[in-house]
Design an enzyme around this catalytic site. Structure first.
Site, PDB file in Angstrom:
ATOM      1  CG  HIS A  20     -20.979  36.188 -30.279  1.00  0.00           C
ATOM      2  ND1 HIS A  20     -21.884  35.736 -29.334  1.00  0.00           N
ATOM      3  CD2 HIS A  20     -20.446  37.330 -29.779  1.00  0.00           C
ATOM      4  CE1 HIS A  20     -21.903  36.590 -28.318  1.00  0.00           C
ATOM      5  NE2 HIS A  20     -21.037  37.556 -28.564  1.00  0.00           N
ATOM      6  CE  LYS A  55     -12.259  17.026 -47.322  1.00  0.00           C
ATOM      7  NZ  LYS A  55     -13.230  16.084 -46.746  1.00  0.00           N
ATOM      8  CB  SER A 111     -10.748  12.013 -48.652  1.00  0.00           C
ATOM      9  OG  SER A 111     -11.833  11.206 -49.071  1.00  0.00           O
ATOM     10  CD  GLU A 152     -10.449  16.490 -38.796  1.00  0.00           C
ATOM     11  OE1 GLU A 152     -11.451  15.767 -38.815  1.00  0.00           O
ATOM     12  OE2 GLU A 152      -9.709  16.660 -39.784  1.00  0.00           O
ATOM     13  CG  ASN A 200      -1.939  -1.170   1.125  1.00  0.00           C
ATOM     14  OD1 ASN A 200      -2.001  -1.858   0.107  1.00  0.00           O
ATOM     15  ND2 ASN A 200      -2.686  -1.400   2.194  1.00  0.00           N
TER      16      ASN A 200
HETATM   17  N1  ARG Z   1      -1.732  -3.946  -7.334  1.00  0.00           N
HETATM   18  C1  ARG Z   1      -2.108  -3.090  -6.266  1.00  0.00           C
HETATM   19  C2  ARG Z   1      -2.522  -1.717  -6.766  1.00  0.00           C
HETATM   20  O1  ARG Z   1      -2.220  -1.428  -7.860  1.00  0.00           O
HETATM   21  C3  ARG Z   1      -0.968  -2.919  -5.316  1.00  0.00           C
HETATM   22  C4  ARG Z   1      -1.388  -2.793  -3.893  1.00  0.00           C
HETATM   23  C5  ARG Z   1      -2.077  -4.008  -3.451  1.00  0.00           C
HETATM   24  N2  ARG Z   1      -2.334  -4.037  -2.068  1.00  0.00           N
HETATM   25  C6  ARG Z   1      -3.083  -4.931  -1.564  1.00  0.00           C
HETATM   26  N3  ARG Z   1      -3.280  -4.922  -0.306  1.00  0.00           N
HETATM   27  N4  ARG Z   1      -3.654  -5.879  -2.307  1.00  0.00           N
HETATM   28  O2  ARG Z   1      -3.138  -0.928  -6.072  1.00  0.00           O
END
Ligand code: ARG
Length: 471
Positions: A159, A292, A286, A299, A113
């Protein structure tokens, strides 16, 4: 540990995930591109673990060597990614541990995390710097095109109706200003991306005496004075994606500016305007109509802004209902973020490349800009200088326009007697108002499209862009 069983499932789980689960939950197919950041982060973390005595000196060098060799294999396309190992983080750690026993100590005091938050921030830092540099080149290309055609006048529009004459360069410099604000937003966003979340663990930090400041310094998460910038709340740090939203918002606005510029170029290249021609190499044909020549780059640039805006909205919706803290939903942030960075950078680059291949059609611009009706406001200002209240002057010139229209003549083709038949305030000097050169010289306010003012703005941008390192 069972063969192929992901590192995170050892112990608690009887085996690896079912194949369809692995397929659904994996992110390595897109987050593999964070490999460089993941390895750098691991190197910094390992160096810190050595400092606090978790790794021996020999273990640290084995880990660093192992990470180095994995980096080499990834760079040369030899590394085999295993979707069963879910993501880039576990792929690299599992391979390291297979090669180096001390690899099993690398995840000490760390969670995926805080690891994924770290990797994303490291990745986005580089992207912002690169995009910022490319925005500067785009500004330089716009200013260059303005400089090359610095005496060309076109009608300015409101405009989409002809309003008042402006220098072509003034119109382009409007975009230089917009892209400058985009650059400022990217710089500002960088400040909040540049904060180190490592040491936040899964949610609540660690009981081990990690040295967060050292990791931050090693990874250059520092302020202007060189002090480490650390996230201050572990729960916030692992679930915060504000920095990604901010980037996507800044990028979406940049994409909108690119889209508006593209729209102007498309209009100008049309047979109705004929203000510019885009060189063959930057147009397409085109498949059916042989005559064209289409402005497809512009675009597509206009079209791609849609998905960049969509990415921003996706991220906001992704986040809005999430309870604290990390939820697997957050894995969905990456493709939106990557796509935004890739799309915007590619668009900035191609528009920058196209601009020098735009040829301004002087005759068409001159014909359009010399429409005397564009100076109707100047004629009202003339009456104001004679002492007439502006509201009355506006009304009088309106009457003059109606007379000209009725007689089937242009505004500057009315005789002094005809002007005076509308109002006695018109003097012999009234027809001078329609001298375009003089009219442009009179626009001396800061930010106005006057001859001297535009020249100064072009020079200012040349200086400013040179200062920010643009050739
Ligand atoms: N693959 C996860 C993500 O991209 C990484 C973190 C995963 N953490 C967990 N507790 N499963 O967020």
């Amino acid at each position: 540990m069972k063969k192929n069983s992901p590192v995170s499932r050892s112990g608690r789980f009887a085996g690896g995930p079912a194949a369809d689960v692995a397929r659904f939950t994996q992110s390595v197919s897109f987050d593999w591109r964070l490999w460089r950041q993941d390895i750098l982060g691991s190197m910094a973390h390992a160096t810190m673990l050595r400092k606090i005595g978790v790794l021996s000196r020999a273990e640290l060098s084995a880990v660093l060597r192992g990470l180095d060799s994995i980096a080499l294999e990834i760079r040369t396309g030899k590394f085999r990614w295993n979707p069963g190992l879910e993501d880039v983080h576990m792929n690299i750690e599992a391979e390291l541990t297979r090669r180096v026993p001390a690899g099993a100590k690398l995840h000490t005091g760390r969670s995926r995390n805080d690891q994924v938050a770290l990797d994303l921030r490291l990745w986005l830092r580089d992207e912002i710097l690169e995009l910022g540099r490319e925005v500067r080149l785009l500004q330089a290309a716009l200013a260059g095109l303005g400089q090359k055609n610095s005496s060309v006048l076109i009608p300015g529009y409101t405009h989409l109706q002809r309003a008042q004459p402006v220098y072509f360069a003034h119109h382009l410099l409007a975009y230089v200003e917009m892209f400058d604000r985009d650059h400022q937003r990217l710089e500002d966003c960088f400040l909040r991306v540049n904060v180190c979340p490592l040491g936040s663990g899964a949610i609540a930090g660690s009981t081990l005496p990690l040295n967060r400041g050292l990791v931050a310094e090693l990874l250059a998460f520092v302020d202007a004075k060189g002090s480490p910038k650390l996230s201050q709340n572990s729960m916030d740090a692992v679930s915060d994606r504000d920095f990604a939203v901010e980037f996507c918002a800044a990028a979406a606005l940049l994409a909108v500016h690119l889209s508006r510029l593209s729209e102007d170029l498309i209009l100008w290249a049309s047979s109705e305007f004929r203000f510019i021609k885009i060189a063959d190499a930057y147009t397409t044909g085109s498949s059916l109509m042989p005559q064209k020549k289409n402005p497809d780059i512009a675009e597509l640039a206009r079209g791609k802004s849609g998905r960049v805006i969509g990415n921003l909205v996706s991220l906001l919706v992704l986040l809005k209902g999430l309870p604290m803290t990390y939820n697997r939903d957050l894995q969905e942030d990456k493709e939106r973020l990557f796509d935004t960075a890739d799309t915007v950078r590619a668009t900035v680059r191609i528009i920058t490349a196209m601009l020098p291949h735009i040829h301004v059609q002087y005759a068409a611009c001159e014909a359009a800009a010399s429409d005397p009706a564009l100076l109707a406001t100047d004629l009202a200002d003339y009456l104001v200088r004679k002492g007439m209240p502006f509201r009355k002057a506006h009304h009088v010139v309106g009457l003059v326009v109606a007379v000209a229209e009725k007689k089937g003549r242009l505004l500057n083709q009315l005789t002094l007697a005809e002007l005076q038949s509308v109002d006695r305030s018109f003097g012999r000097d009234a027809p001078d108002i329609f001298d375009l050169g003089r009219a442009m010289a009179k626009r001396t306010l800061v930010g106005a499209p006057g001859t001297k003012e535009v020249r100064e703005q072009l020079a200012r941008w040349r200086r400013q862009l040179a200062l920010s390192g643009v050739p």
